[in-house]
Design a protein around this motif. Structure first.
Motif, PDB file in Angstrom:
ATOM      1  N   PRO A  57      -0.494 -13.239   6.608  1.00 31.87           N
ATOM      2  CA  PRO A  57      -1.548 -12.267   6.894  1.00 31.87           C
ATOM      3  C   PRO A  57      -2.828 -12.576   6.112  1.00 31.87           C
ATOM      4  O   PRO A  57      -2.767 -12.955   4.951  1.00 31.87           O
ATOM      5  N   TRP A  58      -3.936 -12.384   6.786  1.00 29.83           N
ATOM      6  CA  TRP A  58      -5.260 -12.607   6.175  1.00 29.83           C
ATOM      7  C   TRP A  58      -5.425 -11.738   4.930  1.00 29.83           C
ATOM      8  O   TRP A  58      -4.962 -10.599   4.893  1.00 29.83           O
ATOM      9  N   THR A  59      -6.072 -12.316   3.945  1.00 28.10           N
ATOM     10  CA  THR A  59      -6.382 -11.541   2.748  1.00 28.10           C
ATOM     11  C   THR A  59      -7.790 -11.890   2.300  1.00 28.10           C
ATOM     12  O   THR A  59      -8.266 -13.012   2.526  1.00 28.10           O
TER      13      THR A  59
ATOM     14  N   HIS B 191      -8.236  -6.597   0.610  1.00 29.24           N
ATOM     15  CA  HIS B 191      -7.216  -6.418   1.654  1.00 29.24           C
ATOM     16  C   HIS B 191      -6.239  -7.583   1.628  1.00 29.24           C
ATOM     17  O   HIS B 191      -6.645  -8.710   1.571  1.00 29.24           O
TER      18      HIS B 191
ATOM     19  N   GLY C  15       5.995 -10.720  11.117  1.00 28.80           N
ATOM     20  CA  GLY C  15       4.569 -11.037  10.976  1.00 28.80           C
ATOM     21  C   GLY C  15       3.688  -9.846  11.306  1.00 28.80           C
ATOM     22  O   GLY C  15       2.717  -9.562  10.596  1.00 28.80           O
TER      23      GLY C  15
ATOM     24  N   ALA D 168       4.126  -7.230   8.489  1.00 27.54           N
ATOM     25  CA  ALA D 168       3.480  -7.578   7.207  1.00 27.54           C
ATOM     26  C   ALA D 168       1.999  -7.226   7.263  1.00 27.54           C
ATOM     27  O   ALA D 168       1.421  -6.740   6.284  1.00 27.54           O
ATOM     28  N   LYS D 169       1.364  -7.475   8.409  1.00 27.69           N
ATOM     29  CA  LYS D 169      -0.051  -7.129   8.546  1.00 27.69           C
ATOM     30  C   LYS D 169      -0.242  -5.614   8.597  1.00 27.69           C
ATOM     31  O   LYS D 169      -1.120  -5.057   7.946  1.00 27.69           O
TER      32      LYS D 169
ATOM     33  N   LYS E  20      -0.067  -3.611   5.268  1.00 29.30           N
ATOM     34  CA  LYS E  20      -1.294  -3.595   4.457  1.00 29.30           C
ATOM     35  C   LYS E  20      -2.260  -2.529   4.960  1.00 29.30           C
ATOM     36  O   LYS E  20      -2.895  -1.825   4.170  1.00 29.30           O
TER      37      LYS E  20
ATOM     38  N   TYR F 138      -3.968   2.020   3.603  1.00 29.78           N
ATOM     39  CA  TYR F 138      -5.229   2.776   3.668  1.00 29.78           C
ATOM     40  C   TYR F 138      -5.021   4.149   4.316  1.00 29.78           C
ATOM     41  O   TYR F 138      -5.657   5.127   3.944  1.00 29.78           O
TER      42      TYR F 138
END
Lengths: 165, 252
Positions: free
Chosen positions: A81-83, A165, B131, B134-135, B138, B142
């Motif tokens: 995942p992008w961070t 993030h 996948g 996991a995204k 995050k 929030y």
């Protein structure tokens, strides 16, 4: 040709943070030559619901075509995942120069099992304009999912902050 | 025999993904209803962004579900082409947001559940699901942050905000039980039952700090995962699906 396409695609700008290219933002993961003459471009979204992804895909395709590529495949991958930790120092400097406070280090990934009760309060930030640390959070959810809105109490200017993030 | 087993596994995987995707989709639709109606402009933007996150999760999950099903249904066909009884979301997410406190109570209960669930699913054997999870985990951090902040502010606020938050928590509470019912064969995803203890611990902490009482466990409405929905759900679908059904094949 692949080098030319890679250079062109790397220059595509993020539509919501115009000062950064998709390369600098870290969402361009790979540009490679496929077996059958196609060029395969792999991108990853910042957030799953990022509304800019369609525009980004269209601009990648346009850039690749302008660089002489006729067959292009754009693949979206989610893993890893992008961070915001993928933003380079140059990218952070460009954000600050454009009046947006760059994200701090993410540190322990928020995808971990620990669940802070009141997480994500980032502590005082430096104003990207005057450098003062006398700043206040106005809204944790800013104009897009990736930004928060802050105010500098020294120079009295509001500024966007790119959230960790 | 082997073929049969595989088909059955695909079926239960389809159902499981549909449950996850429908939860996110319907939560997104309800949250988006606040667009241009939230109590302040910052809140309007925040709720729209949270709805967008949830919609992004729903798109990934429903696209995947459609591929697993193998009958050519894409995310749009699944979101807009199914009738009420074919939806697998829990009833909690479809409840109307009578006031802002109700929206926050739902976001708190559902957000903490999603955060725990996605964290666990990010280690699932199914790499594609892992996948997505996991995204999403995050992003959900929030949503939880947002809901907790408002719960404290309303619960430990004025007499009126406290009354509204307390009423919302009490009205929504019975619908939280369904979150922890088995959602399918455990081999597909995570047994939601194991999330109950950490969920309860966190929610009790937040409620206590917000000077709110944890409601007693009493009535346990259920059935969403089997396609049984509340009266308000039909109206939600009618609005959500109108364009797709009235103008088949319409494109922007």
């Amino acid at each position: 040709m692949i080098e030319r396409v890679r250079a062109a695609v790397s220059e595509v700008r993020d539509p919501e943070i115009r000062v950064l290219s998709i390369q600098e933002l870290g969402i361009l993961r790979e540009v490679r030559a496929g077996d059958d003459g196609r060029v395969v471009v792999t991108v990853t979204p910042t957030y799953l619901g990022c509304p800019a992804m369609d525009v980004i895909r269209a601009e990648i395709e346009a850039a690749a075509r302008a660089a002489g590529c006729t067959e292009i495949e754009i693949v979206t991958c989610l893993t890893p995942p992008w961070t915001t930790d993928w933003l380079s120092e140059t990218a952070r400097a460009k954000l600050a120069a454009a009046g947006m406070a760059p994200p701090g280090p993410v540190g322990t990934p928020p995808s971990g099992r620990t669940l802070p009760l009141i997480p994500l309060s980032p502590g005082p930030r430096r104003c990207p304009r005057c450098g003062s640390a006398d700043t206040t959070e106005i809204a944790r959810a800013g104009s897009t999912a990736c930004k928060a809105l802050w105010r500098c109490d020294a120079c009295r200017q509001p500024f966007d902050l790119m959230k960790e993030h | 025999m082997k073929v049969h087993d595989t088909a059955e596994r695909a079926d239960s995987r389809f159902d499981y993904l549909l449950g996850l995707g429908d939860d996110a989709l319907i939560a997104a639709q309800r949250t988006a209803e606040w667009c241009a109606r939230a109590p302040q402009i910052e809140e309007d933007v925040a709720l729209a962004n949270i709805a967008l996150d949830l919609l992004g999760q729903a798109r990934e999950l429903l696209s995947y579900a459609g591929e697993v099903e193998g009958r050519g249904r894409d995310e749009d066909a699944l979101a807009f082409g199914r009738d009420e009884h074919e939806f697998r979301n829990v009833q909690l997410v479809e409840l109307p947001d009578g006031d802002f406190a109700t929206a926050i109570a739902k976001m708190l209960f559902f957000g903490v559940y999603q955060r725990l669930l996605y964290s666990a699913l990010s280690e699932a054997d199914d790499r594609r699901l892992a996948g997505i999870a996991a995204k999403a985990a995050k992003e959900t951090a929030y949503h939880v942050d947002h809901a907790v902040t408002w719960t404290l502010r309303l619960g430990d606020g004025t007499a009126e905000s406290h009354r509204r938050m307390r009423t919302a928590v009490e009205q929504v509470w019975p619908f939280t039980h369904e979150l922890f019912e088995p959602a399918g064969p455990v081999s597909v995803g995570v047994d939601p039952g194991v999330l109950r203890a950490p969920w309860t611990r966190l929610i009790e902490q937040v409620l206590a700090r917000a000077t709110l009482r944890r409601p007693d466990d009493d009535w346990r409405p259920t059935g969403g995962r089997r396609g049984l929905h509340t009266e308000a759900f039909g109206r939600l679908l009618a609005e959500m699906q109108y364009l797709y059904r009235a103008h088949p094949g319409a494109r922007w």
